[in-house]
Write an enzyme that holds these catalytic residues in place. Structure first.
Site, PDB file in Angstrom:
ATOM      1  CG  ASP A 181      -1.824   1.173   1.320  1.00 18.84           C
ATOM      2  OD1 ASP A 181      -2.652   1.331   0.410  1.00 18.84           O
ATOM      3  OD2 ASP A 181      -1.702   1.959   2.280  1.00 18.84           O
TER       4      ASP A 181
ATOM      5  CD  GLU B 198      -2.370   2.597  -3.511  1.00 17.88           C
ATOM      6  OE1 GLU B 198      -3.084   3.556  -3.839  1.00 17.88           O
ATOM      7  OE2 GLU B 198      -1.778   2.535  -2.426  1.00 17.88           O
TER       8      GLU B 198
END
Length: 706
Positions: free
Chosen positions: A375, A428
């Site tokens: 993330d 990401e």
């Protein structure tokens, strides 16, 4: 099936490194002997715990005995940041010492004056069970406490160098109390795995030239207990419902939003406090293992969201762990995240790097995860991320790149792929940073894939536009092919696009009810035929009308209606098409997998392109009509003559379309069109996609088997 190695072996120390007062061990352990010979790269051999009658020596034991699981070599690796299996050493471990079963505790807190274990077993008495600090300058405190075992709650009482009294949960705890309680729990990850076939062959499922279709989901809100909607399903209860559903829908992988322990449920798991603990909201570590095992037995891979970018400032967790900025960067321009009001890891500190990389390997090792989706990588890469002028300092070369974070990410990927080469890491990352999914040895960050955020935003913006005006935005839908092969891209329609007032995927589509559903079917067909792997957030696969709400179950009741059932059926069919057609996956990250037939028809908002695999016979012709105007007798150029068969049509009746299809094989004609010597004449449905393939072996339709 052999038992999977675990961390809870009841053992006696064969060697107590660096502790001169240790009592002689009754017998040696494999782990202690091997640790002095080579780097720690494999788990301690695990055995099922068996309690046995206590030795009379127990009456002479102190509250805390001198005991260690660390060798000198372990300490050297730890200090250099190269110990990637710290979960075998730090934390709490049930062991047997001098004939007595108890728990060994070890914690890194180099700036503490004093540390003791407090818990239910001693009435949270700060003075009764102090740990011993190691002599070697590692900053590790440790000790063995007899008669303390699994399920015991505890914390570390820490007297800081400034005299501050702290009570901290264990950074390496394998289980935590259910929030809002914050204590750690002595636990193990012992489990007799039965997914041997998957683990032996998963490389074939995870390799980048195979179909890779991901179902992203939040465990707490996918479905709730029908009788008690406020109650979560446990991991094992979820397995009974989730596994057959994902198998039915045809997804190859499921991605769980963070299941690591987190104190604040509305953070969706992205504010992690217990990095080594599966959230107790949904059950025990073994129940999560059962869920993963059942997915594997059904042929479904498991990706876990992993958050090495920041952590919350809760007093019981990592923040100022020993009274100093231990895990986070002390400089607020590097250590505080202005967007999330959280704290950023100090990637330049060796012990912190070892903590994070050990954590990544832990989930791949102990929980058999098949990949990690990392993330907020963009926030790690840049010193000026979400910061104004004057709120950040350039690196030593005058740039805005965070060199320490970049170095860490490269080391993380090298460690993952060297220890678990049959897994994948996925970034990401939303910027144009070069080489995110390129090997470290070529100067890249080393990820296996990268989310194609630009494609996602452009596609949603285009499809949100009224079809009447799409001809003025044609470049938005074609632009992605300019850079589609600069990285190994995954195409995501993720949770981020259906929260904070953005509406659902269905809600973004313009027009009346029929047009909304037709647009969504068309968008998904575009996604599955565009180069790259795929990711779809839960609820989007059946066209949920409301925005995702983490507090409630998905709106499963809408599947009573044919229009929503049609969306579900088209996603099933697209997953099957993706698996069956090599042209859609064999060369997904290569320029040669895609060729425009006609990408310039802005006037009619029609896109036509070829998808190609290794065999020319598998070539597909994809035709997308972005307006509600059907086209009859529309000529399309093809590479070779013969019969062309429509193998997919998003406007089929079974998908709640109008049924405007090409039911019969179409013979090509020797008419030069679109720069090709041959062409076919087809019918193009309104707001629809149609796909053609040449050859007798092609089935007439992708009928959905029940």
């Amino acid at each position: 099936m052999a038992k999977k190695k675990t961390d809870i072996s009841i053992e006696t120390p064969g060697e107590i490194a660096g502790v001169k007062k240790a009592k002689p061990a009754a017998k040696k352990t494999v782990a202690a002997n091997k640790a002095t010979k080579k780097p720690v790269v494999s788990a301690v051999k695990q055995r099922k715990p068996s309690l046995k009658k206590q030795d009379p020596i127990e009456n002479t034991m102190k509250n805390v005995e001198v005991y260690s699981r660390f060798t000198d070599f372990d300490i050297a690796l730890f200090k250099s940041g190269k110990h990637y299996k710290l979960y075998e050493k730090l934390g709490s471990h049930v062991v047997e010492f001098n004939g007595v079963i108890g728990t060994y505790f070890a914690v890194w807190a180099p700036n503490a004056q004093h540390i003791a274990i407090v818990g239910n077993f001693n009435g949270w008495n700060r003075g009764s069970h102090p740990l011993y600090v190691r002599w070697d300058g590692s900053g590790i405190w440790e000790g063995f406490i007899p008669h303390v075992g699994n399920d015991e709650t505890y914390k570390y009482y820490i007297k800081s160098s400034t005299g501050e009294d702290l009570e901290k949960a264990d950074p390496f705890a394998l289980r935590w109390e259910v929030a809002p309680h914050t204590a750690s729990i002595v636990a193990d990850t012992y489990y007799e795995w039965k997914d041997g076939d998957w683990m032996a062959n998963r490389y074939g499922h995870n390799v980048l030239n195979r179909p890779y279709s991901v179902y992203e989901m939040h465990i707490g809100s996918w479905a709730r207990n029908v009788e008690s909607p406020d109650e979560f399903l446990t991991y094992s209860q979820l397995a009974d419902k989730l596994v057959p559903y994902i198998k039915e829908m045809g997804f190859t992988h499921v991605e769980f939003m963070p299941i690591m322990e987190h104190p604040y449920y509305p953070s969706w798991g992205y504010q992690v406090s217990g990095y080594f603990a599966a959230s107790s909201r949904y059950g025990t570590p073994q129940q999560l293992m059962y869920l993963i095992e059942q997915l594997h037995k059904a042929g479904i891979g498991v990706i876990l969201d992993w958050v090495p970018s920041h952590f919350p400032g809760d007093a019981h967790a990592l923040f100022k762990f020993d009274g100093t900025h231990l895990y986070e960067h002390a400089d607020p321009s590097k250590g505080f995240h202005p967007d999330w009001k959280s704290y950023i890891f100090n990637y330049g500190r060796n012990e912190v790097r070892a903590f994070l990389i050990s954590n990544a390997l832990f989930w791949l090792d102990r929980y058999h995860a098949d990949g990690l989706r990392v993330d907020a990588v963009a926030s790690m890469l840049y010193l000026d991320y979400s910061r104004n002028h004057g709120e950040w300092e350039p690196n030593i070369y005058g740039g805005n790149e965070n060199l320490e974070a970049i170095s860490f990410l490269k080391e993380f990927n090298e460690a993952v792929y060297s220890h678990f080469p049959d897994t994948q890491t996925i970034a990401e990352e939303s910027t144009s940073f070069t080489g995110v999914s390129r090997p470290v040895y070529t100067g890249g960050l080393g990820f296996g894939m990268k989310w194609m955020m630009g494609w996602m935003h452009d596609s949603i913006k285009y499809f949100s536009t009224d079809p009447l005006y799409r001809k003025y935005h044609h470049n938005q839908i074609t632009f992605s092919l300019i850079y589609a092969f600069t990285e190994n891209f995954m195409l995501p329609f993720s949770h981020d696009e259906v929260v904070y007032g953005k509406g659902s995927m269905l809600g973004k589509m313009p027009g009346d009810e029929w047009q909304k559903f037709a647009n969504l079917r068309l968008l998904y067909t575009y996604m599955f035929t565009h180069p790259g792997t795929k990711l779809l957030f839960m609820g989007a696969e059946f066209g949920q009308g409301s925005e995702w709400n983490y507090q409630n179950s998905l709106d499963w009741y809408v599947l009573e209606y044919q229009n929503h059932q049609g969306i579900k059926e088209v996603v099933r069919a697209l997953n099957q098409l993706y698996k069956d057609e090599p042209a859609l996956y064999e060369k997904s990250f290569e320029w040669s997998s895609f060729e425009w037939v006609d990408g310039g028809n802005a006037k009619d908002s029609i896109l036509i392109y070829n998808r190609k695999g290794h065999d020319d016979a598998n070539e597909l012709v994809v035709v997308l009509n972005m307006t509600p105007i059907p086209h009859h007798n529309y000529r399309v150029g093809v590479h070779s003559k013969g019969k062309w068969i429509e193998i997919f049509n998003s406007d089929a009746n079974k998908f709640w379309g109008t049924g405007l299809e090409n039911p019969e094989p179409i013979n090509s004609e020797v008419v030069n069109w679109h720069g090709r010597e041959n062409s076919i004449v087809i019918t193009i449905p309104p707001l629809g996609a149609t796909i053609f393939k040449k050859g007798k072996a092609v089935p007439p339709k992708y009928e959905l088997k029940r």
